[in-house]
Design an enzyme around this catalytic site. Structure first.
Site, PDB file in Angstrom:
ATOM      1  N   LYS A  10       0.862  -1.187   0.000  1.00 46.99           N
ATOM      2  CA  LYS A  10       0.000   0.000   0.000  1.00 46.99           C
ATOM      3  C   LYS A  10       0.893   1.231   0.000  1.00 46.99           C
ATOM      4  O   LYS A  10       1.748   1.402   0.879  1.00 46.99           O
ATOM      5  CB  LYS A  10      -0.899  -0.016   1.236  1.00 46.99           C
ATOM      6  CG  LYS A  10      -1.759   1.237   1.363  1.00 46.99           C
ATOM      7  CD  LYS A  10      -2.786   1.107   2.470  1.00 46.99           C
ATOM      8  CE  LYS A  10      -3.614   2.354   2.619  1.00 46.99           C
ATOM      9  NZ  LYS A  10      -4.644   2.205   3.666  1.00 46.99           N
ATOM     10  N   LYS A  18      -2.197  -1.459  -3.774  1.00 48.15           N
ATOM     11  CA  LYS A  18      -3.073  -0.289  -3.689  1.00 48.15           C
ATOM     12  C   LYS A  18      -2.248   0.988  -3.717  1.00 48.15           C
ATOM     13  O   LYS A  18      -1.238   1.048  -3.015  1.00 48.15           O
ATOM     14  CB  LYS A  18      -3.850  -0.389  -2.374  1.00 48.15           C
ATOM     15  CG  LYS A  18      -4.752   0.784  -2.080  1.00 48.15           C
ATOM     16  CD  LYS A  18      -5.417   0.569  -0.758  1.00 48.15           C
ATOM     17  CE  LYS A  18      -6.101   1.842  -0.329  1.00 48.15           C
ATOM     18  NZ  LYS A  18      -6.444   1.803   1.061  1.00 48.15           N
TER      19      LYS A  18
HETATM   20  N1  LIG Z   1      -8.091   1.313   3.548  1.00 45.80           N
HETATM   21  C1  LIG Z   1      -8.963   1.593   2.461  1.00 45.80           C
HETATM   22  C2  LIG Z   1      -8.580   2.836   1.786  1.00 45.80           C
HETATM   23  O1  LIG Z   1      -7.697   3.529   2.234  1.00 45.80           O
HETATM   24  C3  LIG Z   1      -9.264   3.168   0.493  1.00 45.80           C
HETATM   25  C4  LIG Z   1      -8.612   4.303  -0.209  1.00 45.80           C
HETATM   26  C5  LIG Z   1      -9.413   4.880  -1.352  1.00 45.80           C
HETATM   27  O2  LIG Z   1     -10.391   4.320  -1.858  1.00 45.80           O
HETATM   28  O3  LIG Z   1      -9.010   5.956  -1.772  1.00 45.80           O
END
Ligand SMILES: NCC(=O)CCC(=O)O
Ligand SMILES: [Mg+2]
Length: 353
Positions: free
Chosen positions: A221, A275
């Protein structure tokens, strides 16, 4: 003769004698366009497909009853009260989306330095898990593990002297994972990026007899600007102090992503995630090729907002951009995508039969 992709490199020299019979035709043996000449032909040679099985749908939760609250920076996405989240779970079932993910907007009065509400067995997430499981036990529910929706400072962990504490945070995350799993959540998804949290959560779940609860680790992440609208959605945008660069990854790195993923697999992750999504497809590909694990990508809020905003301005065809962006994840090797487009994409896929 050298061969590349199944064909001799010297093809032009060996293939042709006198050239084509048609006037003005180029002397081409190989014409890649032949395989694109009609829809049936394109379907025949298509290498990747997107199906509803590839989608995980993130929902935002808010306290109240019969309430849907639009999120300005995510056009088309609402915060939902528990009863409305149950209705959306039903919609997901009908659309054959296998799994939904839950993110709470915590009332500011419940936020504190320690993120205490995260470990309340009756918090908004746990209430929603129970309500959905009661009506629709067959839909998968993923719960995020991190403290940012619950802390007054908007960080994913505990803070002391401006520093995010690793080991102390992990202890709280284990308790957060346990209340969610006990409420009936199927997949625990730690998104905090603390070191060692997957092992600690696995041990906590196993000790409580929750052997079948899966872990999808947000393994790679990145500290990204694309999370902006999500922070609006959960109400941490205004409160966040500083940034998350001491725990989330530097966007310049990919070898480091492999080390992070390797650790999480060794610690017991059943599935791994990269992510954000679209700007990190190279990382998805490397992770899939290196570990051959179930690999997911999160098409985050900023990616959604870019496409939705451009479409709303008439600057691009929103539906086509949505489908193209989702297929790109499959092409990069992802087994599935968390996306705010999930219901819309599923509707489109089903209407295409
Ligand atoms: N822990 C989940 C997220 O941080 C989602 C981030 C996003 O959709 O921008
Ligand atoms: Mg890690």
């Amino acid at each position: 003769m050298a061969i590349k992709y199944g064909r001799p490199i010297e093809l032009r020299e060996v293939a042709r004698g006198t050239g084509a019979a048609v006037p003005h035709a180029l002397d081409l043996t190989v014409r890649p366009r032949r395989n694109r000449k009609a829809e049936w032909a394109r379907r025949m040679v298509r290498e990747n497909v997107l199906t509803t099985d590839d989608l995980i749908w993130p929902l935002f939760l808010i306290d109240g009853n019969n309430k849907r609250e639009p999120i300005a920076s995510m056009p088309g996405v609402d915060r939902l009260s528990v009863d409305q989240a149950v209705r959306e779970a039903e919609r997901a079932m009908k659309l054959t989306i296998p799994c939904i993910a839950l993110f709470p907007y915590t009332d500011p009065s419940l936020r504190d330095e320690q993120g205490s509400e995260a470990t309340n067995p009756n918090n908004l997430v746990c209430q929603t898990v129970r309500a959905i499981k009661k009506e629709f036990p067959d839909i998968g529910i993923l719960c995020d593990v991190a403290l940012d929706p619950f802390t007054s400072h908007g960080h994913d962990g505990l803070i002391s002297d401006g520093k995010i504490l690793n080991d102390e945070t992990v202890a709280v995350l284990v308790r957060q994972a346990l209340v969610q799993a006990e409420a009936g959540c199927d997949i625990i998804a730690p998104s905090d990026m603390m070191d060692g949290r997957v092992a600690a959560i696995r041990e906590g779940l196993d000790r409580s007899g929750l052997l079948d609860v899966q872990i999808m680790a947000y393994a790679a992440k990145y500290a990204s600007a694309f999370y902006g609208p999500f922070r609006d959605a959960i109400g941490s945008a205004k409160t966040l102090t500083g940034d998350k660069r001491t725990y989330q990854m530097d966007s310049a790195n990919t070898d480091e992503a492999l080390r992070e993923v390797e650790l999480d697999i060794a610690e017991g992750a059943d599935m791994v995630m990269v992510k954000p999504g679209m700007p990190y497809l190279d990382v998805v590909r490397r992770v899939k090729d290196t570990f051959a694990m179930p690999t997911f990508a999160y098409q985050v809020s900023g990616e959604y907002a870019m496409i939705a905003a451009a479409a709303n301005n008439g600057w691009l065809d929103g539906d086509r951009a949505m489908m193209e962006s989702l297929l790109a994840f499959k092409r990069a090797g992802a087994d599935g995508v968390l996306s705010y487009f999930a219901p819309k994409a599923a509707e489109k896929l089903r209407s295409q039969g």
